[in-house]
Design a protein around this motif. Structure first.
Motif, PDB file in Angstrom:
ATOM      1  N   ARG A   1       0.833  -1.213   0.000  1.00  0.00           N
ATOM      2  CA  ARG A   1       0.000   0.000   0.000  1.00  0.00           C
ATOM      3  C   ARG A   1       0.868   1.264   0.000  1.00  0.00           C
ATOM      4  NH1 ARG A   1      -3.288   0.198   4.888  1.00  0.00           N
ATOM      5  NH2 ARG A   1      -1.749  -1.150   5.822  1.00  0.00           N
ATOM      6  N   GLN A   2       0.413   2.288  -0.700  1.00  0.00           N
ATOM      7  CA  GLN A   2       1.133   3.564  -0.736  1.00  0.00           C
ATOM      8  C   GLN A   2       0.901   4.375   0.535  1.00  0.00           C
ATOM      9  OE1 GLN A   2       3.306   4.692  -3.143  1.00  0.00           O
ATOM     10  NE2 GLN A   2       3.144   2.568  -3.786  1.00  0.00           N
ATOM     11  N   SER A   3      -0.299   4.243   1.145  1.00  0.00           N
ATOM     12  CA  SER A   3      -0.632   4.946   2.383  1.00  0.00           C
ATOM     13  C   SER A   3      -0.684   3.937   3.513  1.00  0.00           C
ATOM     14  CB  SER A   3      -1.994   5.637   2.263  1.00  0.00           C
ATOM     15  OG  SER A   3      -1.949   6.612   1.245  1.00  0.00           O
ATOM     16  N   ASP A   4      -0.386   4.393   4.742  1.00  0.00           N
ATOM     17  CA  ASP A   4      -0.383   3.488   5.881  1.00  0.00           C
ATOM     18  C   ASP A   4      -0.408   4.301   7.163  1.00  0.00           C
ATOM     19  OD1 ASP A   4      -0.288   1.085   7.282  1.00  0.00           O
ATOM     20  OD2 ASP A   4       1.447   0.339   6.182  1.00  0.00           O
ATOM     21  N   SER A   5      -0.604   3.630   8.293  1.00  0.00           N
ATOM     22  CA  SER A   5      -0.530   4.314   9.586  1.00  0.00           C
ATOM     23  C   SER A   5      -0.107   3.341  10.668  1.00  0.00           C
ATOM     24  CB  SER A   5      -1.871   4.973   9.938  1.00  0.00           C
ATOM     25  OG  SER A   5      -2.855   4.003  10.172  1.00  0.00           O
TER      26      SER A   5
ATOM     27  N   LEU B   1       5.339  11.549   5.463  1.00  0.00           N
ATOM     28  CA  LEU B   1       5.123  11.002   6.805  1.00  0.00           C
ATOM     29  C   LEU B   1       4.798  12.114   7.796  1.00  0.00           C
ATOM     30  CD1 LEU B   1       5.297   8.261   8.276  1.00  0.00           C
ATOM     31  CD2 LEU B   1       7.697   8.756   8.707  1.00  0.00           C
ATOM     32  N   GLN B   2       3.715  11.915   8.575  1.00  0.00           N
ATOM     33  CA  GLN B   2       3.271  12.916   9.548  1.00  0.00           C
ATOM     34  C   GLN B   2       2.903  12.228  10.854  1.00  0.00           C
ATOM     35  OE1 GLN B   2       0.604  15.898   7.336  1.00  0.00           O
ATOM     36  NE2 GLN B   2       0.494  14.013   6.158  1.00  0.00           N
ATOM     37  N   LEU B   3       3.140  12.910  11.959  1.00  0.00           N
ATOM     38  CA  LEU B   3       2.802  12.416  13.293  1.00  0.00           C
ATOM     39  C   LEU B   3       1.576  13.170  13.791  1.00  0.00           C
ATOM     40  CD1 LEU B   3       3.729  10.689  15.799  1.00  0.00           C
ATOM     41  CD2 LEU B   3       4.897  12.764  16.567  1.00  0.00           C
TER      42      LEU B   3
ATOM     43  N   LEU C   1      -4.545  16.620  18.829  1.00  0.00           N
ATOM     44  CA  LEU C   1      -4.876  16.531  17.404  1.00  0.00           C
ATOM     45  C   LEU C   1      -3.946  17.376  16.536  1.00  0.00           C
ATOM     46  CD1 LEU C   1      -8.768  16.436  17.571  1.00  0.00           C
ATOM     47  CD2 LEU C   1      -7.131  14.546  17.720  1.00  0.00           C
ATOM     48  N   GLU C   2      -2.805  17.728  17.081  1.00  0.00           N
ATOM     49  CA  GLU C   2      -1.793  18.462  16.322  1.00  0.00           C
ATOM     50  C   GLU C   2      -1.132  17.514  15.320  1.00  0.00           C
ATOM     51  OE1 GLU C   2       2.161  21.218  17.146  1.00  0.00           O
ATOM     52  OE2 GLU C   2       0.960  20.518  18.832  1.00  0.00           O
ATOM     53  N   VAL C   3      -0.852  18.022  14.126  1.00  0.00           N
ATOM     54  CA  VAL C   3      -0.186  17.261  13.074  1.00  0.00           C
ATOM     55  C   VAL C   3       1.213  17.825  12.890  1.00  0.00           C
ATOM     56  CG1 VAL C   3      -0.229  16.614  10.637  1.00  0.00           C
ATOM     57  CG2 VAL C   3      -2.369  16.762  11.930  1.00  0.00           C
ATOM     58  N   ILE C   4       2.213  16.945  12.978  1.00  0.00           N
ATOM     59  CA  ILE C   4       3.612  17.355  12.863  1.00  0.00           C
ATOM     60  C   ILE C   4       4.226  16.631  11.671  1.00  0.00           C
ATOM     61  CG2 ILE C   4       5.854  17.438  14.016  1.00  0.00           C
ATOM     62  CD1 ILE C   4       2.781  16.744  16.071  1.00  0.00           C
ATOM     63  N   PRO C   5       4.543  17.340  10.597  1.00  0.00           N
ATOM     64  CA  PRO C   5       5.221  16.690   9.470  1.00  0.00           C
ATOM     65  C   PRO C   5       6.596  16.182   9.910  1.00  0.00           C
ATOM     66  CG  PRO C   5       4.437  18.887   8.870  1.00  0.00           C
ATOM     67  CD  PRO C   5       4.298  18.757  10.352  1.00  0.00           C
TER      68      PRO C   5
ATOM     69  N   VAL D   1       1.283   8.682  10.149  1.00  0.00           N
ATOM     70  CA  VAL D   1       0.508   8.492   8.928  1.00  0.00           C
ATOM     71  C   VAL D   1       1.427   8.716   7.734  1.00  0.00           C
ATOM     72  CG1 VAL D   1      -1.458   9.293   7.556  1.00  0.00           C
ATOM     73  CG2 VAL D   1      -1.624   9.251  10.058  1.00  0.00           C
ATOM     74  N   LEU D   2       1.426   7.750   6.839  1.00  0.00           N
ATOM     75  CA  LEU D   2       2.155   7.861   5.585  1.00  0.00           C
ATOM     76  C   LEU D   2       1.123   8.124   4.502  1.00  0.00           C
ATOM     77  CD1 LEU D   2       4.751   7.583   3.890  1.00  0.00           C
ATOM     78  CD2 LEU D   2       4.249   5.131   3.728  1.00  0.00           C
ATOM     79  N   GLY D   3       1.172   9.302   3.908  1.00  0.00           N
ATOM     80  CA  GLY D   3       0.215   9.663   2.879  1.00  0.00           C
ATOM     81  C   GLY D   3      -0.799  10.668   3.398  1.00  0.00           C
ATOM     82  N   PRO D   4      -1.866  10.866   2.644  1.00  0.00           N
ATOM     83  CA  PRO D   4      -2.866  11.866   3.035  1.00  0.00           C
ATOM     84  C   PRO D   4      -3.557  11.489   4.347  1.00  0.00           C
ATOM     85  CG  PRO D   4      -3.226  11.106   0.773  1.00  0.00           C
ATOM     86  CD  PRO D   4      -2.184  10.227   1.374  1.00  0.00           C
ATOM     87  N   ILE D   5      -3.816  12.506   5.165  1.00  0.00           N
ATOM     88  CA  ILE D   5      -4.522  12.300   6.432  1.00  0.00           C
ATOM     89  C   ILE D   5      -6.016  12.450   6.180  1.00  0.00           C
ATOM     90  CG2 ILE D   5      -4.946  13.309   8.701  1.00  0.00           C
ATOM     91  CD1 ILE D   5      -2.003  13.958   8.869  1.00  0.00           C
TER      92      ILE D   5
END
Length: 188
Positions: A52-56, A105-107, A113-117, A144-148
């Motif tokens: 898969r291209q996206s994952d978490s 990749l983002q945390l 609910l903060e998103v950290i690239p 998260v790898l890919g779109p959130i």
């Protein structure tokens, strides 16, 4: 955490357990798998299949330092090249900071609910600092790898369920108390 061609999204040989529970350590980062049947529990690593291209990946940060500041940092991405040596598959690591995967990749801090690239706009590796709080010993995150999407902000309920169910057992292990026993280890 990562993706390997010979891994699966469930349990596989690359998902490594700690020698003992780390849930009450001074500091630890674990991947808690609650839905793996008799293999459920705490893991130091969590590798998924590479199709898969996206994952978490859900991870839990533990700390017994009350109101202590915690800094999560990462030192890049390691691309693994498989090599078959004498019938045994091994991997050679190649650290990279210039990777399309790293840039995707983002945390997510599942509390704020903060998103950290993983990488800043300037191409530098980010880090994330937070406080555990006075009454907390764990905090949930999702890589998260890919779109959130909206589901990525859902709580890591499986990990919290596992922690709540196993907390008394973990405390007994740390204190040397056997189930049903009355005495622990002598004071140190």
């Amino acid at each position: 955490m990562g993706k390997l061609a010979e891994s699966s999204d469930g349990y596989d040989k690359h998902d490594i357990r700690p020698y003992a529970s780390l849930a009450n350590s001074k500091a630890a980062v674990l991947f808690i798998q609650e839905n793996w049947g008799n293999r459920s529990g705490e893991f130091n690593s969590n590798y998924h299949g590479s199709k898969r291209q996206s994952d978490s990946w859900e991870m839990t940060v533990f700390s017994t330092v009350k109101e202590g500041k915690v800094t999560l940092n990462w030192n890049g991405l390691f691309e693994l090249t498989p090599t078959n040596a004498h019938g045994r598959l091994t991997y050679a690591e190649n650290k990279t900071l210039d990777s399309r995967t790293l840039k995707r990749l983002q945390l997510i801090d599942l509390e704020t609910l903060e998103v950290i690239p993983a990488v800043s706009a300037e191409g530098e590796l980010n880090s994330y600092e937070f406080s555990m709080g006075a009454d907390k010993t764990s905090r949930q995150f999702r890589w998260v790898l890919g779109p959130i999407n909206a589901s990525h902000f859902d709580p890591a309920s499986g990990a919290m369920k596992y922690i709540k169910e196993h907390q008394p057992e973990v405390l007994r292990q740390r204190r040397g108390i056997k189930k049903g026993g009355k005495f622990g280890l002598p004071p140190s």
